[in-house]
Design a protein around this motif. Sequence first.
Motif, mmCIF file in Angstrom:
data_model
loop_
_atom_site.group_PDB
_atom_site.id
_atom_site.type_symbol
_atom_site.label_atom_id
_atom_site.label_comp_id
_atom_site.label_asym_id
_atom_site.label_seq_id
_atom_site.Cartn_x
_atom_site.Cartn_y
_atom_site.Cartn_z
ATOM 1 N N GLU A 60 0.835 -1.215 0.000
ATOM 2 C CA GLU A 60 0.000 0.000 0.000
ATOM 3 C C GLU A 60 0.863 1.256 0.000
ATOM 4 O OE1 GLU A 60 -3.416 2.442 -0.049
ATOM 5 O OE2 GLU A 60 -2.940 0.452 -0.782
ATOM 6 N N TYR A 115 -2.051 10.157 2.882
ATOM 7 C CA TYR A 115 -2.543 8.832 2.527
ATOM 8 C C TYR A 115 -2.019 7.740 3.456
ATOM 9 C CZ TYR A 115 -5.376 9.987 -1.469
ATOM 10 O OH TYR A 115 -6.403 10.456 -2.255
ATOM 11 N N THR A 118 -4.174 7.277 6.539
ATOM 12 C CA THR A 118 -5.529 6.749 6.385
ATOM 13 C C THR A 118 -5.608 5.435 5.615
ATOM 14 O OG1 THR A 118 -5.813 8.102 4.407
ATOM 15 C CG2 THR A 118 -6.583 9.044 6.487
ATOM 16 N N SER A 119 -4.635 5.136 4.763
ATOM 17 C CA SER A 119 -4.748 3.984 3.867
ATOM 18 C C SER A 119 -3.819 2.822 4.191
ATOM 19 C CB SER A 119 -4.484 4.432 2.421
ATOM 20 O OG SER A 119 -5.444 5.385 2.031
ATOM 21 N N LYS A 147 -6.764 13.875 3.689
ATOM 22 C CA LYS A 147 -6.619 13.040 2.491
ATOM 23 C C LYS A 147 -7.577 13.495 1.382
ATOM 24 C CE LYS A 147 -8.466 8.961 1.935
ATOM 25 N NZ LYS A 147 -8.835 7.549 2.062
#
Length: 151
Positions: A60, A115, A118-119, A147
């Motif tokens: 990711e 990012y 949150t990701s 984001k």
Amino acid sequence: MQPTVRVQAKDFDAAEETRRLTEGDRSIGAVVAFTGLCRDDGGTLAALELEHYPGMAEAEITRIAKIAMERFGLLGLTAIHRHGKITTGENIVLVIAASSHRQAAFDGANFVMDYLKTSAPFWKKEHGKDGSAGDWVAAKTTDDTAKDKWR
């Protein structure tokens, strides 16, 4: 150029990572580095315990880094995130963005951090100075808002 992405327990040296990223590339005119540290949260926190989903976390972060490199025309990017028990004052995360001009480097580093928060599959648990192990830290809507500005 491919981004450098690492998820590791050991600490990192931001200056050394910057040198590695920029060495021999005279087209780089700007480098922006962000280092996130474990803070003591008003004197109550002793450490954070960071867990991650091995393999998926690296994938990711790499996906995010590649998007940033393309979107902002970055000439290089390094993203390192630590896991394990990290005491206050220690490094947690490093993002270094290199570009020909400053704005792309600032935007690229900021994009990656927004990012990452949150990701990327990381979970944080607080450990208090009083010896208590607190709860897992909940996601923050402010991180989602940050984001969303990139859409």
